[in-house]
Structures are given as C-alpha cells and as structure tokens.
Design an enzyme around this catalytic site. Structure first.
Site, PDB file in Angstrom:
ATOM      1  CE  LYS A   1       6.691  21.854 -28.754  1.00  0.00           C
ATOM      2  NZ  LYS A   1       7.968  21.485 -29.335  1.00  0.00           N
TER       3      LYS A   1
ATOM      4  CD  GLU B   1      12.945  19.154 -22.686  1.00  0.00           C
ATOM      5  OE1 GLU B   1      14.112  19.596 -22.812  1.00  0.00           O
ATOM      6  OE2 GLU B   1      11.969  19.714 -23.217  1.00  0.00           O
TER       7      GLU B   1
ATOM      8  CG  HIS C   1      11.457  32.044   6.534  1.00  0.00           C
ATOM      9  ND1 HIS C   1      11.346  32.558   7.802  1.00  0.00           N
ATOM     10  CD2 HIS C   1      12.796  31.937   6.287  1.00  0.00           C
ATOM     11  CE1 HIS C   1      12.549  32.765   8.310  1.00  0.00           C
ATOM     12  NE2 HIS C   1      13.459  32.397   7.404  1.00  0.00           N
TER      13      HIS C   1
HETATM   14  O1  PA5 Z   1      15.734  20.837 -24.797  1.00  0.00           O
HETATM   15  C1  PA5 Z   1      15.037  21.009 -25.780  1.00  0.00           C
HETATM   16  O2  PA5 Z   1      15.272  20.435 -26.836  1.00  0.00           O
HETATM   17  C2  PA5 Z   1      13.843  21.953 -25.743  1.00  0.00           C
HETATM   18  O3  PA5 Z   1      13.689  22.553 -24.521  1.00  0.00           O
HETATM   19  C3  PA5 Z   1      14.036  23.038 -26.800  1.00  0.00           C
HETATM   20  O4  PA5 Z   1      15.235  23.691 -26.536  1.00  0.00           O
HETATM   21  C4  PA5 Z   1      12.902  24.037 -26.801  1.00  0.00           C
HETATM   22  O5  PA5 Z   1      11.692  23.373 -27.030  1.00  0.00           O
HETATM   23  C5  PA5 Z   1      13.109  25.093 -27.883  1.00  0.00           C
HETATM   24  O6  PA5 Z   1      13.280  24.492 -29.116  1.00  0.00           O
HETATM   25  P1  PA5 Z   1      13.867  25.270 -30.362  1.00  0.00           P
HETATM   26  O7  PA5 Z   1      15.250  25.649 -30.072  1.00  0.00           O
HETATM   27  O8  PA5 Z   1      13.748  24.312 -31.479  1.00  0.00           O
HETATM   28  O9  PA5 Z   1      12.985  26.493 -30.571  1.00  0.00           O
END
Ligand code: PA5
Length: 424
Positions: free
Chosen positions: A414, A278, A299
């Site tokens: 989303k 990410e 394996h």
């Molecule tokens: O790293 C990030 O920002 C994302 O993975 C968020 O943690 C994830 O989308 C969850 O978001 P939130 O804490 O706003 O529910």
C-alpha cells in the site's frame, strides 16, 4: 458436526504430546491473554452477538430483496470473502435466485469494473459498501463510481435508501460519508478483525440478501462454540487439526492444499486461504495455504501432487451428503461405453473418485492427507465450519507463537502504491 480423520496423515508425533501447550493457548483465547487479545471478540460472539442488530439485518435484507435485481457487495479481503464463500456454497453457482449478487471493490481491474458498470446500467440496483477501516483504496475507488451511478440513476434521496454501509462505529471516511448521506449503517465490532467477520453484519447482510437462512448459520456457530469449548484434544477436532498442522510442518510440509470435491466450495477455499495465510504468515513462519478442486484439478495439479516435490500435505474437506444428487442413466446403444455406471448415483461416482485419489496420493505419492468431513452443505454446517476454522487458526498460530489477528505485512504494498499514485 465436523469429523477429523488423521489415519492417512503420516503423523510422526502423537498429537497428545501437545496437550499442555494446547491448554495454555486455549486459555489465551478464552481469557484474552494471548497476542492480539484485542481481536478475540469472535470467540464469545455465538453467545454475545447483538440480537437487535441481527433482527435489523434480517429486516433490511428483506427490504433490499424487494427493491433490486442486482445487489452489489463492495468490499475486499475480510470484507468480501466470507459472504461470497457462503453464498456460493449454499446457493450454488447457477442458483438463479433474485437478486443476483455481484462483487465489486475487490480489484483495480478497469476491465472488470467497466463490465460491472455496463451490466448494471439498466437494472434495479442496491449496494452494500463494506469497509472496517473505511479507507481501503479498492473499495473506495469502486464506491465512488457506484455512488455517482446510483445518484444519477435514482436521485440523491432514493440512492441513499438503496445504499447500506457496513463500517466502524465511529471512525473512517466511510462512516463520515454514511452519516452525511443518511445511509442505513451496520457496525463492524472493534474486537473482530476482517477475516473473522463473516459472522457479523459484514457477512450476514449480503448472505441474508441472497436468501440464505442466517438464523441457521448462527445455530451452527453456537453448536460449534459448545462443542469446541474444551482444550481436550480428543474432544475438540479444531484443536486436533491445529496440532496436526504443526506436526506436519515439523515434518517439512510447508504447504497445505485444501481439497474439495464440490465446485461451489471453491470460494470457501479462498476464504480459508485468507484466514490461515494472513493470520499465520509472519516473522518468516507459517504454512502456505493453497487449494484445489477435484476431480477438475486432478487433470492439472494432480501430476504435481502425485510425483512433484514433496512440499505439501492435503486437507480433504469432504461433504457426506451432497446438496443434490442424480442417477446416471442407461443407454441402449452404449456407444460411449458408460453403461457400467448406469443406475449409480453421480455422488457415488464422485466419492469413488475421492477414494481412488486418496489411495493414489497416499500410497503411491507419499502425500499426507488429513480428512475433515462435513455432514452436508447447509447454512448450519457453514456456521459450524467457520467457527471450527477460527478456533483452529487461533490455536495453530498461538502454538507457533504468532499473533493470529494482525497483518502488518499487507501495508508494504500500500505504501509503495500510494507513493506511485501520488497520494499525500
Ligand atoms: O482481514 C483483514 O483485516 C483484511 O483482509 C481486511 O478485511 C481488508 O484489507 C479490507 O479492509 P477494510 O474492511 O478495512 O476495508
């Protein structure tokens, strides 16, 4: 506490050639002058975290441990992976500790959600709902079900004592609900993004409820801060790792496989994949993070690594001293022919498998291997390791001229999903 070994990595450039770029990027991190500089609160967190809140986490965790058989952690992504990684690494997969920790809010699977709801029906339950934005759909969907379940089971007043919310200090639907219902709340700092948040109440509360020593995690974090507070590539293994990643990608390796020989570290790999994937996967750039658990996956994936397309390098995350060990027994009949291992420790067998595999992948398979060695599987090492990967991730992204702290790409699914779901 983390050693890096580059001898098996086939690096075609000298890491020191990157020293001046590393110096610049180190300043970006330390002086908050790089891309995404609103989100580098984690850098000074080992010194700056709120001690009062930390004590309240420990107290709340102790109360919750008394109250429940099952503790539900409701969150996704950065609001979920770090806690699960720590709990599985440090307690093991069959720890039988109380309370049992169950994760929800990380899927839309009706089967999974129904299974959990049925499983907790007659159990004593507490819930920690975690969302920085306070609006994440997977988490909100699961939390509505949990809230209704808790209120039906315990009544509104007692349910409110059994639900803790971890969210933004001021904004978001979850904050509004928590205030209205008088839930105990913990704050996710504004300047720490989800995937860097395991070291905040996001991770620390569930980890403490699981009976893990969070003081030791913070000690490890601080040691890592002290050890990595330098741009010198010979002294800072996190930055050396960050540079190795860049060199290996320059050599055409677009995938990094994090390999562990400990099944209870599989979720550490999931957490690491989120951190690097990410943070770095943007603007058509980045290394694809993937993972394997050996010898299990030798394996299966072992065939591809040995003889498949040469797209990847391996990063071995090794543990020097296992949490447990046992001696392999002798057998008078020796019908299975296994007596050649009698009297040997099983960890020794694991380490020999590792050595043999390294040689096979390196010498015959021509796959570069970076080796990161952890001393043990303790809470202190977990804290140290988190900070090591945070620093490495910030550095490797800045070397690629990428903002490590945003995730614009995750909004696309989303938007489509909301349109299909009919959300206004
Ligand atoms: O790293 C990030 O920002 C994302 O993975 C968020 O943690 C994830 O989308 C969850 O978001 P939130 O804490 O706003 O529910």
């Amino acid at each position: 506490m983390i050693k890096i070994n580059m001898e098996h990595a086939f690096l075609q450039e000298d890491i020191h050639a990157y020293q001046s770029q590393v110096d610049t990027c180190h300043e970006y991190l330390m002086k908050k002058t790089g891309k995404g500089n609103d989100y580098v609160g984690w850098v000074e967190w080992p010194n700056a975290y709120d001690r009062e809140e930390f004590s309240r986490i420990k107290k709340t965790a102790a109360d919750l441990r008394e109250k429940c058989e099952v503790f539900i952690v409701c969150g996704i992504g950065g609001s979920y992976l770090g806690a699960r990684a720590a709990i599985e690494m440090l307690n093991g997969l069959y720890a039988n500790t109380k309370p049992e920790i169950i994760f929800m809010g990380n899927t839309f699977s009706s089967t999974y959600i129904s299974h959990v709801m049925k499983y907790i029906k007659d159990k004593e339950v507490c819930v920690n709902v975690i969302s920085k934005s306070g609006t994440t759909t997977e988490t909100a969907l699961a939390f509505r079900l949990l809230k209704q379940f808790m209120e039906e089971k315990y009544g509104k007043e007692e349910a409110a004592k059994r639900i803790v919310a971890t969210t933004d200090k001021a904004r978001g639907t979850l904050k509004t609900i928590a205030d209205k219902e008088h839930y105990e709340t913990f704050v996710i700092p504004d300047d720490i993004g989800g995937r860097y948040s395991v070291i905040t109440p996001v991770g620390l509360l569930p980890i403490a409820v699981a009976g893990i020593d969070i003081d030791a995690i913070m000690t490890g974090l601080k040691k890592a801060y002290d050890d990595m507070n330098t741009a010198d590539l010979d002294a800072n293994p996190a930055y050396a790792y960050a540079v190795c990643r860049r060199i290996l990608q320059n050599q055409g390796k677009d995938a990094e496989m994090l390999v562990s020989y400990e099944p209870s570290m599989a979720m550490v790999a999931e957490w690491w994949k989120q951190l690097f994937g990410e943070s770095e996967g943007k603007e058509g750039k980045g290394i694809l993070p993937c993972s394997a658990n050996f010898s299990t996956d030798l394996h299966s994936l072992g065939q591809f690594i040995q003889e498949g397309k040469k797209v990847l390098y391996e990063t071995l995350l090794l543990v020097e001293k296992p949490m447990e060990d046992m001696e392999f027994p002798s057998d008078a009949a020796n019908e299975d022919g296994m007596n050649y291992l009698a009297g040997k420790s099983i960890d020794w067998v694991n380490k020999m498998a590792c050595q043999g595999t390294l040689e096979a992948h390196e010498v015959t398979g021509n796959v570069p291997n970076l080796i990161l060695t952890l001393p043990d599987m303790s809470a202190e090492t977990f804290g140290y390791m988190c900070y090591f990967f945070f620093r490495a991730c910030g550095m490797t992204c800045y070397l690629l001229d990428i903002n490590p702290f945003n995730q614009p790409g995750v909004e696309v699914y989303k938007k489509n999903m909301f349109r299909l779901l009919g959300k206004e």
